[in-house]
Design an enzyme around this catalytic site. Structure first.
Site, PDB file in Angstrom:
ATOM      1  N   ASN A 139       0.051 -13.394 -19.410  1.00  0.00           N
ATOM      2  CA  ASN A 139      -1.149 -13.994 -18.819  1.00  0.00           C
ATOM      3  C   ASN A 139      -1.869 -14.760 -19.920  1.00  0.00           C
ATOM      4  O   ASN A 139      -2.461 -14.155 -20.808  1.00  0.00           O
ATOM      5  CB  ASN A 139      -2.039 -12.868 -18.263  1.00  0.00           C
ATOM      6  CG  ASN A 139      -3.397 -13.373 -17.783  1.00  0.00           C
ATOM      7  OD1 ASN A 139      -3.610 -14.583 -17.658  1.00  0.00           O
ATOM      8  ND2 ASN A 139      -4.304 -12.454 -17.528  1.00  0.00           N
ATOM      9  N   TRP A 140      -1.786 -16.089 -19.833  1.00  0.00           N
ATOM     10  CA  TRP A 140      -2.378 -16.912 -20.902  1.00  0.00           C
ATOM     11  C   TRP A 140      -3.897 -17.050 -20.750  1.00  0.00           C
ATOM     12  O   TRP A 140      -4.550 -17.615 -21.624  1.00  0.00           O
ATOM     13  CB  TRP A 140      -1.722 -18.298 -20.919  1.00  0.00           C
ATOM     14  CG  TRP A 140      -0.352 -18.309 -21.547  1.00  0.00           C
ATOM     15  CD1 TRP A 140       0.363 -17.223 -22.001  1.00  0.00           C
ATOM     16  CD2 TRP A 140       0.474 -19.455 -21.805  1.00  0.00           C
ATOM     17  NE1 TRP A 140       1.563 -17.627 -22.518  1.00  0.00           N
ATOM     18  CE2 TRP A 140       1.666 -18.985 -22.411  1.00  0.00           C
ATOM     19  CE3 TRP A 140       0.329 -20.822 -21.573  1.00  0.00           C
ATOM     20  CZ2 TRP A 140       2.694 -19.855 -22.797  1.00  0.00           C
ATOM     21  CZ3 TRP A 140       1.365 -21.684 -21.956  1.00  0.00           C
ATOM     22  CH2 TRP A 140       2.530 -21.208 -22.564  1.00  0.00           C
ATOM     23  N   LYS A 141      -4.426 -16.595 -19.634  1.00  0.00           N
ATOM     24  CA  LYS A 141      -5.880 -16.697 -19.389  1.00  0.00           C
ATOM     25  C   LYS A 141      -6.348 -18.150 -19.614  1.00  0.00           C
ATOM     26  O   LYS A 141      -5.619 -19.078 -19.322  1.00  0.00           O
ATOM     27  CB  LYS A 141      -6.635 -15.699 -20.262  1.00  0.00           C
ATOM     28  CG  LYS A 141      -6.079 -14.281 -20.141  1.00  0.00           C
ATOM     29  CD  LYS A 141      -6.944 -13.254 -20.768  1.00  0.00           C
ATOM     30  CE  LYS A 141      -6.264 -11.897 -20.692  1.00  0.00           C
ATOM     31  NZ  LYS A 141      -7.091 -10.810 -21.147  1.00  0.00           N
ATOM     32  N   HIS A 165      -7.494  -9.394 -11.441  1.00  0.00           N
ATOM     33  CA  HIS A 165      -7.594  -9.060 -12.866  1.00  0.00           C
ATOM     34  C   HIS A 165      -9.007  -8.573 -13.151  1.00  0.00           C
ATOM     35  O   HIS A 165      -9.972  -9.076 -12.568  1.00  0.00           O
ATOM     36  CB  HIS A 165      -7.265 -10.295 -13.714  1.00  0.00           C
ATOM     37  CG  HIS A 165      -7.104  -9.974 -15.165  1.00  0.00           C
ATOM     38  ND1 HIS A 165      -8.182  -9.778 -15.992  1.00  0.00           N
ATOM     39  CD2 HIS A 165      -5.996  -9.774 -15.927  1.00  0.00           C
ATOM     40  CE1 HIS A 165      -7.736  -9.490 -17.215  1.00  0.00           C
ATOM     41  NE2 HIS A 165      -6.420  -9.478 -17.199  1.00  0.00           N
ATOM     42  N   GLU A 186     -10.994  -9.160 -15.427  1.00  0.00           N
ATOM     43  CA  GLU A 186     -11.939 -10.208 -15.840  1.00  0.00           C
ATOM     44  C   GLU A 186     -12.491 -10.944 -14.627  1.00  0.00           C
ATOM     45  O   GLU A 186     -13.642 -11.396 -14.628  1.00  0.00           O
ATOM     46  CB  GLU A 186     -11.247 -11.165 -16.827  1.00  0.00           C
ATOM     47  CG  GLU A 186     -11.094 -10.501 -18.191  1.00  0.00           C
ATOM     48  CD  GLU A 186      -9.940 -10.995 -19.030  1.00  0.00           C
ATOM     49  OE1 GLU A 186      -9.367 -12.053 -18.706  1.00  0.00           O
ATOM     50  OE2 GLU A 186      -9.604 -10.309 -20.010  1.00  0.00           O
ATOM     51  N   GLU A 189      -4.070  -1.775 -15.560  1.00  0.00           N
ATOM     52  CA  GLU A 189      -4.663  -2.301 -16.781  1.00  0.00           C
ATOM     53  C   GLU A 189      -6.005  -1.625 -17.030  1.00  0.00           C
ATOM     54  O   GLU A 189      -7.033  -2.041 -16.471  1.00  0.00           O
ATOM     55  CB  GLU A 189      -4.888  -3.810 -16.658  1.00  0.00           C
ATOM     56  CG  GLU A 189      -3.634  -4.610 -16.447  1.00  0.00           C
ATOM     57  CD  GLU A 189      -3.801  -6.026 -16.970  1.00  0.00           C
ATOM     58  OE1 GLU A 189      -3.038  -6.393 -17.864  1.00  0.00           O
ATOM     59  OE2 GLU A 189      -4.699  -6.743 -16.515  1.00  0.00           O
ATOM     60  N   GLY A 223      -7.397  -6.468 -24.595  1.00  0.00           N
ATOM     61  CA  GLY A 223      -7.884  -7.276 -25.717  1.00  0.00           C
ATOM     62  C   GLY A 223      -8.545  -6.479 -26.825  1.00  0.00           C
ATOM     63  O   GLY A 223      -9.181  -7.050 -27.710  1.00  0.00           O
ATOM     64  N   SER A 267      -3.302  -4.502 -24.316  1.00  0.00           N
ATOM     65  CA  SER A 267      -2.922  -4.450 -25.735  1.00  0.00           C
ATOM     66  C   SER A 267      -1.451  -4.097 -25.962  1.00  0.00           C
ATOM     67  O   SER A 267      -1.122  -3.383 -26.916  1.00  0.00           O
ATOM     68  CB  SER A 267      -3.843  -3.492 -26.493  1.00  0.00           C
ATOM     69  OG  SER A 267      -5.163  -3.997 -26.512  1.00  0.00           O
ATOM     70  N   GLY A 304      -1.472 -10.014 -22.375  1.00  0.00           N
ATOM     71  CA  GLY A 304      -2.431 -11.098 -22.568  1.00  0.00           C
ATOM     72  C   GLY A 304      -2.211 -11.777 -23.906  1.00  0.00           C
ATOM     73  O   GLY A 304      -1.358 -12.651 -24.050  1.00  0.00           O
ATOM     74  N   GLY A 305      -2.962 -11.370 -24.909  1.00  0.00           N
ATOM     75  CA  GLY A 305      -2.955 -12.043 -26.212  1.00  0.00           C
ATOM     76  C   GLY A 305      -1.568 -12.256 -26.804  1.00  0.00           C
ATOM     77  O   GLY A 305      -1.276 -13.333 -27.339  1.00  0.00           O
TER      78      GLY A 305
END
Ligand code: PEP
Length: 248
Positions: free
Chosen positions: A10-12, A93, A95, A163, A169, A208, A229-230
């Site tokens: 997920n590149w957000k 998600h 967020e 999640e 993150g 993470s 994610g990251g």
């Protein structure tokens, strides 16, 4: 039951067209790992070009609207994602639950819209740190599943991602034991909601995931892949996660 694993990135809100250069080495790693599925969910602006450059990996959106078209400025319908080559879409998600006040009912409607358009929704659930500290993580996640999983979802049309919000993150992860406990709870709840189909719905762990913890997390029972994610932003970090998962 061992399910085919899915490693999803997920590149957000990260990446301009230059970022698509990461896809080639990711696609090479995916080709060398035919036992699993690999997915990248770039920002909307890159979905169409990513799909052209995907070279065997799946491409998805990070959200979709509940409707099929209309006066919804700034929104994207599931069929629009499908039209430009997406096959998955992330819905719910944390967020979006937090930043956009998305409710379980809205997330379920998005998941249903995705399925109707021929996309596989990845329905995200997870507790906050306060909810875990209060001993309510299981109740919270079960409630999110009840509210946001489409009742007509099947093993072939639905993915769920666990999640924990406090792990996203932050570099912190639950213990393998805590992940096992929550994924077993999610599996039982999916069977409760969907009957036998719930046995085959893939349950991803997200929060993470990095090259150095991927083996431990992906080896847990009922962990059918990762939502990353990251560490999905660069092939240098994402490829080792693909390789570690494929080696299990
Ligand atoms: C995510 O936001 O879906 C996620 C898992 O992020 P990260 O891997 O950066 O914790």
């Amino acid at each position: 039951m061992a399910l085919r694993k899915l490693v999803a990135g997920n590149w957000k809100m990260n990446g301009t067209r230059a970022a698509l250069a990461e896809l080639a080495p990711i696609a090479s790693a995916a080709a060398a790992a035919p036992s699993l599925d690999v997915l990248i969910c770039p920002p909307f602006t890159l979905v169409a070009e990513a799909a052209i450059k995907a070279n065997g990996i799946a491409i998805g959106g990070q959200d979709c609207h509940t409707g099929i078209k209309g006066a919804h400025t700034g929104c994207v319908a599931a069929a629009m994602l499908k039209d430009v080559g997406a096959s998955y879409v992330i819905v719910g998600h944390s967020e979006r639950r937090c930043d956009n006040n998305e409710t379980d009912a809205e997330i379920r409607a998005k998941a249903e819209a995705a399925i109707a358009a021929g996309l596989t929704p990845i329905v995200c659930v997870g507790e906050t740190e306060a909810e875990r500290d209060e001993g309510r993580a299981g109740i919270v996640v079960a409630g999110q599943l009840e509210g946001s999983v489409p009742p007509a979802g099947t093993a072939a049309t639905l993915v769920v991602a666990y999640e924990p919000v406090w792990a996203i993150g932050t570099g912190r992860t639950p213990s393998a034991g805590d992940v096992a406990e929550m994924h077993a709870l999610i599996r039982a709840k999916l069977i409760d909601l969907l009957g036998e189909e719930g046995q085959g719905v893939r349950i991803l762990y997200g929060g993470s995931v990095k090259p150095d913890n991927a083996v431990e997390l992906m080896a847990v029972a009922d962990v059918d892949g990762a939502l990353v994610g990251g560490a999905s932003l660069t092939a240098a970090l994402f490829v080792p996660i693909i390789e570690a998962t494929a080696a299990l």
